[in-house]
Design a protein around this motif. Structure first.
Motif: not given
Length: 407
Positions: A278, A281-282, A285-286, A331, A334-335, A339-340, A343, A347
């Motif tokens: 991932y 994606r990290l 979005n981080s 991270s 959270y992601c 975070n999204v 999601t 995920n």
């Protein structure tokens, strides 16, 4: 076992709940009061410091620090501990001479450690609950209670990496020099400076990164890679210079916490491979400044660690690399979970797999392994007789040990 469940349950519960409430209330970058004085953060720190302070014989390094502190009362200067660096040796001697109980001595060390961890994430309050969750279920807090001196420097390195990324090289050298008076391994931070500045996007395919990780794990399980280093004179010289000469005895080279490389080891490899999967994606979005650089350092340390899965000797200098798991793992959680907005279920499942998997590993280490494990928790007042028989002789009957009578 019941006592360990009680203690660690309180520590994890208070840390996660209070940090979540703090993140919910303080979503921005400005605060009504300094972070460490916030009642919610203060409660986290007090809880952690209390249980670290009143523990007894928790962790393999506890007896040596306890013995050094209680022996300091008999000496007129701070040169009595040749294995400690000057600044830490002086601090140990000074606190003992002024009559500080050993519980406060361990509490001061714990306060420094947990305060640096929390302060490092001052600008990322939403991430803090996951940081503290990872701190416990991934076993970082046990490292903090075992390798006391080095982990002060390791956590300071984490703080500098997150809060002082633009530090000038000469200032960074000064930090390393000062840290060397607490633990000489601080010089491992020197090459990390250039890795910290290398924040370019990671263009290597995630599949290649996963393959490299798995190959390292395979070679770590199948071959005795420590022996190759053991026969290298340059490696031995580096050990002596970095204060790891204690491990030069061959039987001390395989003291890793993960001496078992069975199903638990495979579970760790699977979870870490999932995190790497991932990575795009990290990265997207981080909002952590320098995330790519921190991931590089963590990934390098992870691969080397898997090459030597049972060696405490190798894992010690790698602490400066693997400490960034406190950035990457939170991270990831959270992601995956928060975070999204849209999601996908798969995920979310990945986030839960991480939490459940490492919680399972934590439970098997902390509560199922027999007595004597580094996780097994004991209060100091349980051992008043053992204290008297093992550490107090006729010459030091009046040591400032605090109240250690039976309750």
């Amino acid at each position: 076992m019941i006592q360990s469940i009680f203690v660690y349950g309180i520590m994890i519960g208070i840390s996660v709940i209070c940090s979540y409430l703090y993140a919910y209330k303080y979503k921005g970058y400005t605060y009504a009061m300094p972070m460490l004085l916030n009642p919610l953060i203060a409660l986290i720190i007090i809880t952690y410091v209390f249980f670290c302070a009143v523990r007894y014989d928790v962790g393999v390094d506890y007896p040596s620090y306890f013995d050094a502190f209680t022996s300091a009362y008999r000496f007129s200067n701070a040169d009595f501990i040749p294995s400690f660096e000057p600044l830490f040796c002086w601090l140990t001697w000074f606190l003992a001479k002024i009559g500080i109980p050993f519980q406060i001595y361990f509490g001061i060390i714990a306060f420094i450690q947990i305060s640096l961890v929390i302060s490092a994430f001052k600008h990322y309050p939403k991430l803090l609950p996951y940081v503290l969750l990872v701190l416990y279920i991934c076993g970082y807090f046990i490292d903090f209670q075992n390798i006391l001196r080095q982990n002060i420097i390791v956590i300071l390195f984490l703080f500098v990496s997150l809060r002082c990324r633009d530090v000038k090289f000469w200032k960074y050298l000064c930090i390393i020099f000062l840290c060397s008076f607490i633990h000489r391994s601080s010089f491992v931070m020197l090459p990390c400076y250039f890795l910290l500045k290398w924040n370019n996007p990671i263009r290597v395919s995630r599949w290649i990164l996963i393959a490299i990780l798995c190959v390292c794990a395979f070679f770590g399980v199948k071959f005795n890679n420590v022996e190759a280093l053991w026969n290298n004179p340059l490696f031995i010289s580096m050990l002596e210079g970095a204060d790891y000469s204690y491990y030069l005895n061959d039987d001390k080279m395989y003291m890793g916490m993960g001496n078992s490389i069975g199903l638990g080891f495979l579970l760790k490899v699977f979870i870490d491979a999932m995190v790497v999967f991932y990575l795009p994606r990290l990265t997207k979005n981080s909002n952590i400044n320098g995330f790519n650089a921190l991931f590089r350092i963590f990934y390098i340390g992870l691969c080397i660690k898997y090459m030597f899965p049972t060696s405490m000797l190798i894992s010690r200098p790698l602490l400066y690399f693997t400490i960034f798991g406190l950035v990457i793992y939170p991270s990831f959680i959270y992601c995956m979970l928060s975070n999204v907005r849209n999601t996908y279920s798969i995920n979310r499942a990945a986030g839960y797999i991480f939490i459940i998997g490492y919680t399972f590993l934590f439970i098997t280490s902390a509560f199922i392994n027999p007595d004597g494990n580094a996780y097994e928790y004991h209060f100091y007042w349980e051992y008043d007789r053992l204290l008297a028989s093992n550490f107090i002789n006729d010459n030091i009957l009046h040591l400032p040990l605090g109240n250690v009578t039976s309750t």
